[in-house]
Design a protein around this motif. Structure first.
Motif, PDB file in Angstrom:
ATOM      1  N   UNK A 227       3.483  22.146  -3.947  1.00 14.87           N
ATOM      2  CA  UNK A 227       4.146  21.795  -5.152  1.00 14.87           C
ATOM      3  C   UNK A 227       4.268  23.314  -5.772  1.00 14.87           C
TER       4      UNK A 227
ATOM      5  N   UNK B 218       0.344  13.956  -5.746  1.00 13.05           N
ATOM      6  CA  UNK B 218       1.673  13.874  -6.592  1.00 13.05           C
ATOM      7  C   UNK B 218       1.261  13.466  -7.945  1.00 13.05           C
TER       8      UNK B 218
ATOM      9  N   UNK C 289      -1.760  11.599  -0.576  1.00 15.87           N
ATOM     10  CA  UNK C 289      -0.398  12.161  -1.172  1.00 15.87           C
ATOM     11  C   UNK C 289      -0.209  11.618  -2.284  1.00 15.87           C
ATOM     12  N   UNK C 290      -0.356  10.455  -2.865  1.00 13.05           N
ATOM     13  CA  UNK C 290       0.185  10.063  -4.240  1.00 13.05           C
ATOM     14  C   UNK C 290      -1.006  10.626  -5.019  1.00 13.05           C
TER      15      UNK C 290
ATOM     16  N   UNK D 162       4.932  12.385 -10.702  1.00 11.25           N
ATOM     17  CA  UNK D 162       4.823  13.339  -9.494  1.00 11.25           C
ATOM     18  C   UNK D 162       4.421  12.446  -8.184  1.00 11.25           C
ATOM     19  N   UNK D 163       4.215  11.191  -8.433  1.00  5.91           N
ATOM     20  CA  UNK D 163       3.948  10.363  -7.246  1.00  5.91           C
ATOM     21  C   UNK D 163       5.434   9.998  -6.692  1.00  5.91           C
TER      22      UNK D 163
ATOM     23  N   UNK E  77       7.972  11.828  -6.956  1.00  2.00           N
ATOM     24  CA  UNK E  77       8.626  12.888  -6.463  1.00  2.00           C
ATOM     25  C   UNK E  77       8.003  13.425  -4.949  1.00  2.00           C
ATOM     26  N   UNK E  78       6.662  13.335  -4.874  1.00  2.00           N
ATOM     27  CA  UNK E  78       6.149  13.813  -3.778  1.00  2.00           C
ATOM     28  C   UNK E  78       6.549  13.214  -2.627  1.00  2.00           C
ATOM     29  N   UNK E  79       6.731  14.132  -1.284  1.00  2.00           N
ATOM     30  CA  UNK E  79       7.368  13.480  -0.268  1.00  2.00           C
ATOM     31  C   UNK E  79       6.169  13.017   0.618  1.00  2.00           C
ATOM     32  N   UNK E  80       6.160  11.731   1.014  1.00  2.00           N
ATOM     33  CA  UNK E  80       5.187  11.251   1.972  1.00  2.00           C
ATOM     34  C   UNK E  80       5.422  11.771   3.313  1.00  2.00           C
ATOM     35  N   UNK E  81       4.097  12.211   4.045  1.00  5.98           N
ATOM     36  CA  UNK E  81       4.212  12.903   5.144  1.00  5.98           C
ATOM     37  C   UNK E  81       4.896  11.834   6.227  1.00  5.98           C
ATOM     38  N   UNK E  82       5.345  12.493   7.361  1.00 10.08           N
ATOM     39  CA  UNK E  82       5.682  11.379   8.485  1.00 10.08           C
ATOM     40  C   UNK E  82       4.533  10.908   9.072  1.00 10.08           C
ATOM     41  N   UNK E  83       4.828   9.654   9.482  1.00 10.98           N
ATOM     42  CA  UNK E  83       3.633   8.879  10.119  1.00 10.98           C
ATOM     43  C   UNK E  83       3.639   8.838  11.699  1.00 10.98           C
ATOM     44  N   UNK E  84       2.682   9.426  12.175  1.00 10.05           N
ATOM     45  CA  UNK E  84       2.855   9.096  13.783  1.00 10.05           C
ATOM     46  C   UNK E  84       2.785   8.013  14.266  1.00 10.05           C
TER      47      UNK E  84
ATOM     48  N   UNK F 162       0.832  -1.160  -0.090  1.00  6.06           N
ATOM     49  CA  UNK F 162       0.088  -0.164  -0.136  1.00  6.06           C
ATOM     50  C   UNK F 162       0.881   1.394  -0.161  1.00  6.06           C
ATOM     51  N   UNK F 163       0.576   2.164  -0.742  1.00  7.47           N
ATOM     52  CA  UNK F 163       1.399   3.397  -0.491  1.00  7.47           C
ATOM     53  C   UNK F 163       2.438   3.603  -1.732  1.00  7.47           C
ATOM     54  N   UNK F 164       3.030   2.398  -2.221  1.00  3.38           N
ATOM     55  CA  UNK F 164       3.903   2.368  -3.252  1.00  3.38           C
ATOM     56  C   UNK F 164       3.524   2.772  -4.548  1.00  3.38           C
ATOM     57  N   UNK F 165       4.127   3.840  -5.263  1.00  4.40           N
ATOM     58  CA  UNK F 165       3.435   4.398  -6.324  1.00  4.40           C
ATOM     59  C   UNK F 165       3.412   3.364  -7.450  1.00  4.40           C
TER      60      UNK F 165
ATOM     61  N   UNK G  56       1.890  16.247 -11.073  1.00  2.00           N
ATOM     62  CA  UNK G  56       2.943  15.717 -12.262  1.00  2.00           C
ATOM     63  C   UNK G  56       2.402  15.852 -13.523  1.00  2.00           C
TER      64      UNK G  56
ATOM     65  N   UNK H 208      -1.461   8.596   2.836  1.00  2.00           N
ATOM     66  CA  UNK H 208      -0.385   7.933   1.856  1.00  2.00           C
ATOM     67  C   UNK H 208      -1.083   8.113   0.568  1.00  2.00           C
TER      68      UNK H 208
END
Lengths: 404, 404
Positions: free
Chosen positions: B28, B169, B165-166, A173-174, A176-183, A119-122, B173, B162
């Protein structure tokens, strides 16, 4: 920072398109790794991961696949090989995104890979197949971006060029965009649907107040699949099931099944579970024309043009109860079952169309009969969406968490 | 260069998500215009295009929609209003991309807008509905990127964060990447499918050699819809139809219909047309279980697990012939019909499973009987996928082009 994108396709029939995509992604400053899933024709360009390597990883020799001429077999070998290679590249952080294009064959070969990526991997699939056959066979329950290319992917023309450019832009774009930090909050996973929303939202609010984060999955088939998949591969402190209708659908031929493995991942990992047999009162179908003839004389509720619900009966609820019990009995972690005596969904309540105490009782009896005695079954004198019941769910969760 | 992205969603239920997406797209370096398609609840944040404006553009007052409580009506008003406002923003180049998120209601409201945006315009839909109900009701035949969010869009958590965010992105893009320059070749649009591929590719190659660019659409329903849509709104010098099966599907309840307007756009715009009744020998279904009982005793060909074809009969081909003729008779531009006497598809040929000269003859007779005498019907003593026939199609195209 430059990222690496895996580009996947059959380089015999889609070589020109892959070449075009590569040039665009390189122009954005990223690196590209090309995987060739073609089998028969001559590759249009050189791959970084050749069809020979892919076939070998899948356990066969590409020349033998070609000679044999068994298309389905060759596809399954290439699919298995691709999946192994790509997942190992993801594991070792050598790729940060994947863009696949395909007609029929290409889409079928890449499907198991797409379904297995985290999950989350572009991940993006450009496929001519998804609008006709639906996306689910190709992406399963995963967050795959899907782009129907409208025109045939048969060479670069003004339409495919525009659409492929958008695909290259989207994957760039996916990555490149920075994934937010996870609490680092403890995570609870919950299943829910529109007929048990009040219960779900109330429990969620109580959990969040206590510092938990709650992930909600909709029990429409893909939701339950995603829930199982998520629990399998992520740290979760507890699972709260408020909708069991996907299991009913699997058993009774409804259209919101999550396959045979629903309600098993948490048990296998020993994650504490609170299970409420919510929404056990219906089987899901889409439009009214999708309800099989055998159900035509049941109570039927049309929720909206794309959601038709069929009331379950005594016999079905007996089977459902035994199935749920059998699954929960296998669990390695603690389980508590909660029963709302005054109704299992917004529809199954005094005065509402699916209210049927006899059918509900059949489910309760089957649960009692088949559940392992170590699993408590707590009966609550409430309707599922009443605040008291949500409170009971929350308390059971707190208790089970402390004990485990 | 900074671009502007329209963000569309119901700000009562999806406000938090829209707010999050906005912050990412702004970060962005782009601009954002938020459109609120919510109806009932209080908006979570301020919209640039309010629900009141949208309702007004749709011809109603938002307060009246709320009071009335007719959900379907309110949705249709909001959908119409949104479409008008967004298309005018596109027209005046005020937005360069659109990102919509939705559950059931949000997806239904944005669907007509997505279906109306130009091909190539960056558009992305994050929707919980597309994996269950399929993408087609929401995106039609358009190049909409679709992202199934896996978990419920009910607040920001580690999974939705996540995935959103994608999405941010991907839309960034897409609006950032530069679309390639388009060469100014004369454009021919062609319909084709797997049973007439040899003919299609041969004609395409001849056309390309003569300096034409050829756009191919697959006749699986969405393909024909996209073809009509494309011809309606772009400059095209000719249309070559090699597959009429979408019309058969519309008439006979098959699963590859393009709706009632197939084979009309070129005629309305006066674009020259070459029409070959290719693939008139079958009706398309998906898996074998999707073939209706009335067809169970027909000749059935299983092309693959997701493609089952049913042979058309004499009666159906008569209706098909009349329907095609009626459509072509309305054309404002020149039309030529070409008939391959030795078979209409790879399946409809001597020795092949759908070879049925009587059924084919019924189609030919119906065409002859109903076609306006000004429309030439040229019979060729060839099978559709023979090189001679492709040559005949190409020559007819050259001739019609010179005359028009």
């Amino acid at each position: 920072m430059a990222k690496t994108v895996a580009l996947v396709g059959t380089l015999d029939t889609k070589g020109e398109e892959i070449d075009f995509l590569r040039s665009l992604i390189l122009a954005r400053g990223h690196r590209v790794i090309i995987a060739d899933t073609g089998i028969l024709g001559k590759p249009h360009l050189k791959a970084d991961i050749s069809r020979r390597e892919i076939a070998r990883a899948g356990g066969a020799d590409i020349d033998i696949l070609k000679e044999k001429g068994d298309e389905a077999f060759a596809q399954s070998i290439m699919a298995a090989g691709l999946k192994e290679i790509i997942l190992s590249l993801v594991e070792s952080k050598k790729i940060q995104g994947l863009l696949a294009i395909g007609g029929g064959q290409g889409s079928i070969i890449v499907a198991p890979t797409l379904k297995s990526l985290p999950f989350g991997f572009p991940k993006l699939l450009v496929s001519t197949k998804v609008t006709q056959a639906g996306a689910r066979p190709f992406v399963g329950s995963k967050d795959v971006l899907i782009l129907p290319p409208v025109a045939d992917l048969a060479g670069i023309n003004r339409l495919t060029r525009t659409i492929l450019t958008n695909a290259a832009g989207a994957i760039s774009g996916m990555v490149e965009i920075e994934q937010p930090e996870i609490e680092d909050k403890p995570l609870v996973v919950m299943s829910m649907n529109g007929t048990v929303t009040d219960c779900g939202l109330a429990v969620k609010a109580m959990l969040e107040k206590k510092g938990y984060e709650v992930l909600v999955f909709h029990t429409i088939g893909t939701g339950g699949e995603a829930l199982e998949e998520y629990v399998k591969s992520n740290e979760v402190v507890g699972v709260i099931e408020l909708g069991v209708n996907e299991i009913t659908n699997e058993l009774m031929g409804g259209l919101a099944s999550s396959g045979p493995d629903r309600l098993t991942a948490a048990g296998k990992r020993g994650v504490p579970q609170i299970v409420v047999p919510g929404s056990a009162d219906f089987i899901n179908f889409l439009g009214p024309e999708t309800v099989p003839p055998r159900y035509k004389r049941r109570k039927i509720h049309s929720h909206n043009p794309q959601a038709t619900l069929v009331r379950t009966n005594v016999r079905e609820n007996r089977i459902l109860g035994k199935t749920i019990a059998d699954k929960l009995n296998q669990a390695r972690g603690p389980v508590v079952v909660l029963w709302p005596s005054k109704g299992l969904s917004t529809l199954d309540r005094k005065g509402r169309p699916f209210w049927d105490p006899e059918a509900d009782m059949a489910l309760l009896k089957a649960l009692k009969r088949h559940l392992d005695p170590r699993i408590p079954l707590i009966e609550s004198d409430a309707y599922i969406n009443e605040p008291e019941f949500a409170q009971a769910v929350f308390m059971a969760f707190e208790k089970i968490g402390k004990e485990s």
